[in-house]
Design a protein around this motif. Structure first.
Motif, short mmCIF file in Angstrom:
data_model
loop_
_atom_site.label_atom_id
_atom_site.label_comp_id
_atom_site.label_asym_id
_atom_site.label_seq_id
_atom_site.Cartn_x
_atom_site.Cartn_y
_atom_site.Cartn_z
N ASP A 191 62.99 -2.16 22.27
CA ASP A 191 62.98 -1.08 21.30
C ASP A 191 63.96 -1.44 20.19
OD1 ASP A 191 65.50 -0.72 22.43
OD2 ASP A 191 65.14 1.34 23.10
N ASN A 192 64.14 -0.55 19.24
CA ASN A 192 64.99 -0.83 18.09
C ASN A 192 66.46 -1.00 18.47
OD1 ASN A 192 65.66 -0.68 15.06
ND2 ASN A 192 66.78 1.10 15.84
N THR A 201 59.93 -5.15 19.51
CA THR A 201 58.54 -5.54 19.73
C THR A 201 57.60 -4.35 19.63
OG1 THR A 201 58.84 -5.30 22.12
CG2 THR A 201 59.16 -7.51 21.19
N GLY A 202 58.13 -3.20 19.19
CA GLY A 202 57.30 -1.99 19.09
C GLY A 202 57.11 -1.31 20.42
N ASN A 203 58.13 -1.38 21.30
CA ASN A 203 58.03 -0.80 22.63
C ASN A 203 59.02 0.33 22.87
OD1 ASN A 203 56.88 -3.80 23.11
ND2 ASN A 203 56.06 -2.42 24.66
N GLY A 204 59.36 1.06 21.79
CA GLY A 204 60.19 2.24 21.94
C GLY A 204 59.33 3.43 22.37
N ARG A 225 59.40 7.48 23.68
CA ARG A 225 60.28 8.64 23.68
C ARG A 225 60.16 9.45 24.97
NH1 ARG A 225 62.69 10.36 19.26
NH2 ARG A 225 61.08 9.39 17.96
N ASP A 226 61.31 9.83 25.51
CA ASP A 226 61.36 10.76 26.63
C ASP A 226 61.30 12.17 26.03
OD1 ASP A 226 62.04 12.50 28.69
OD2 ASP A 226 63.44 11.09 29.61
N ILE A 227 60.18 12.85 26.19
CA ILE A 227 59.99 14.15 25.57
C ILE A 227 61.00 15.17 26.10
CG2 ILE A 227 58.37 16.07 25.30
CD1 ILE A 227 57.67 13.65 23.63
N ARG A 228 61.44 15.01 27.33
CA ARG A 228 62.38 15.98 27.90
C ARG A 228 63.77 15.86 27.29
NH1 ARG A 228 61.42 14.12 33.91
NH2 ARG A 228 61.55 12.18 32.73
N SER A 229 64.22 14.63 27.06
CA SER A 229 65.58 14.43 26.56
C SER A 229 65.62 14.12 25.06
CB SER A 229 66.26 13.28 27.31
OG SER A 229 65.67 12.03 26.96
N GLY A 230 64.50 13.67 24.51
CA GLY A 230 64.45 13.28 23.11
C GLY A 230 64.85 11.85 22.85
N GLY A 231 65.39 11.18 23.86
CA GLY A 231 65.85 9.81 23.68
C GLY A 231 64.74 8.79 23.73
N ILE A 232 65.08 7.56 23.37
CA ILE A 232 64.12 6.46 23.35
C ILE A 232 64.46 5.47 24.47
CG2 ILE A 232 63.33 4.43 22.04
CD1 ILE A 232 62.17 6.92 20.91
N ASN A 233 63.42 5.07 25.21
CA ASN A 233 63.55 4.03 26.23
C ASN A 233 62.55 2.92 25.93
OD1 ASN A 233 65.40 5.57 27.93
ND2 ASN A 233 63.64 6.88 28.37
N ILE A 234 62.74 1.78 26.57
CA ILE A 234 61.77 0.69 26.44
C ILE A 234 60.62 0.95 27.40
CG2 ILE A 234 61.38 -1.79 26.74
CD1 ILE A 234 64.32 -2.21 25.95
#
Length: 441
Positions: A307-308, A319-322, A324-333
């Protein structure tokens, strides 16, 4: 939306606004009866802002501008309370995107009645094919999503699309034998779900399961079906390709780019544009352009996905693999559509050459596997005994090992591929593994 970005820039050095609008319809089956049908829709806006390297996150169940402004202000308050992240570099810049795939708007307007009709048809067909069969459970669903990601660097990406799925769990009872629940399913980007195929495949496995055979300790060829592959690989293998794990030194693949980690029959990649992909997408949840990322090619490990955030820490590009965790709002790979390349021969032909072995349809316990080293211990259930090239009955047994050793034992993949819409979306053939040790149960 641009006005909201401008509003947020009063509070943050950088700001991202991600809006998700969704419409989901579903119908469920329980014990040969339709148990539920529903329609749900809504909007969700996620704010991610950075001030002096302090992150502020806020989520609001609305896309109304005034509600979004309140969420921006809430995120700003949160940022002031957080400690600086000295590793933070920046949000992504706009990129070069592929042409958007044409959405199937039939999915956007679908009603639960369509799913109820298909499930009723599935129940009727199952009962016609096997009077001892009960459709113990199942569901059909259609999901539609509109996703809009903007940030203060000028990134602005809108995407929309949907997918449909259906699965049935069939249990058979004949005399004193009650089979385990046998699942089969279909998923695609239209409403032409293969009800007949779902029922035919499930009932065939139920009829195999009526003949229960004992298992024993032995070393035999195993054919893993899509459900078993998706379950095992999602927990033992796919996490190891994460760039975050490389930075944190928790992946067994560190320093192994170019090395052979699987049999040459295994080629595995993440491809959001694959013809069978359920959600072809031009950008990830951060607005970074997506692409095909090869993970294993003819057995050789080709690289990690990023991810970024973690890419910039490591000094490479996303690589465009971010995701989003809809529950927390954060980004994971994460992954878009994991594909295992298919082979040239049918599953029937592969089974026909086995003197003694098993077809493993499902695995229990894969979630307890260790992705840090690839070790696993699972129960094969249901599994089907193959003798003299024919399926003779069902059995249950234990398999314990290491996923990388198992990959080296792969000898063939089937030409048929199945779309697995659960956990990580995976498009996979059946895979035959040679000389696998099993423990009878």
């Amino acid at each position: 939306m641009e006005n909201l970005i401008r509003f947020g820039e009063k509070f943050f050095d950088e700001l991202e606004i991600a809006v998700y609008r969704s419409r989901d319809i579903e119908a469920s089956v329980e014990l040969n009866e339709i148990s539920m049908a529903s329609t749900r829709s809504g909007a969700l806006t996620i704010i991610r802002g950075i001030k002096d390297k302090r992150l502020g996150l806020a989520i609001v169940d609305s896309d109304e501008p005034e509600k979004v402004k309140e969420a921006i202000e809430q995120a700003a308050k949160m940022a002031k309370l957080n400690s600086p992240d000295e590793k933070w570099v920046s949000l992504p810049e706009p990129g070069k995107y592929r042409e958007k795939p044409k959405p199937n708007y039939e999915l956007k307007e679908a009603s639960p009645d369509i799913l109820v009709e298909k499930l009723v048809k599935g129940i009727k067909l199952a009962r016609e094919k096997d009077k001892n069969a009960v459709v113990a459970g199942g569901a059909g669903g259609v999901s539609w999503e509109e996703r809009h990601v903007l940030n203060s660097h000028g990134l602005d990406v809108f995407q929309e699309g949907g997918a449909a799925y259906m699965y049935l769990e069939i249990v058979g009872r004949k005399g004193s034998v009650v089979t385990p629940g046998i699942f089969d399913f279909d998923a695609r980007r239209d409403l032409n779900l293969d009800v007949e195929g779902i029922v035919e495949r499930a009932v065939q496995k139920v009829q195999w399961a009526y003949n229960v055979v004992p298992s024993k300790n032995e070393e035999v060829p195993l054919i893993f079906g899509p459900w078993a592959i998706a379950g095992l690989f999602s927990y033992t293998l796919l996490p190891a390709f994460s760039g975050e794990r490389l930075v944190k030194e928790t992946t067994p693949l560190a320093g192994k780019v170019g090395e052979k980690i699987a049999s040459e029959v295994i080629t595995l990649y993440d491809d959001p544009f694959h013809p069978l992909s359920l959600r072809p997408t031009i950008a990830d949840d951060e607005g970074v352009p997506t692409r095909k990322n090869v993970l294993i090619e003819n057995g050789a490990f080709k690289g990690f996905v990023w991810d970024n955030y973690w890419a910039k820490i490591y000094g490479t590009e996303s690589t465009g693999n971010g995701k989003r965790d809809i529950r927390s709002g954060g980004i994971n790979i994460g992954f878009h559509s994991v594909v295992i390349e298919n082979g040239k021969r049918s599953l029937e032909d592969i089974i026909g050459e086995i003197d003694r072995g098993y077809l493993v349809d499902g695995l229990q316990g894969a979630h307890s596997s260790n992705p840090d080293n690839g070790n696993f211990a699972v129960t094969a259930n249901p599994a089907f005994l193959i003798e003299d090239g024919e399926v003779k009955g069902s059995a249950v047994f234990l398999i314990a090992g290491n996923v990388y050793e198992l990959l080296q034992q792969a000898s063939e993949v089937s030409k048929e591929q199945t779309v697995m819409p659960f956990m990580n979306t995976m498009i996979t053939p059946h895979i035959k593994f040679e000389n696998v040790k099993i423990a009878g149960k």
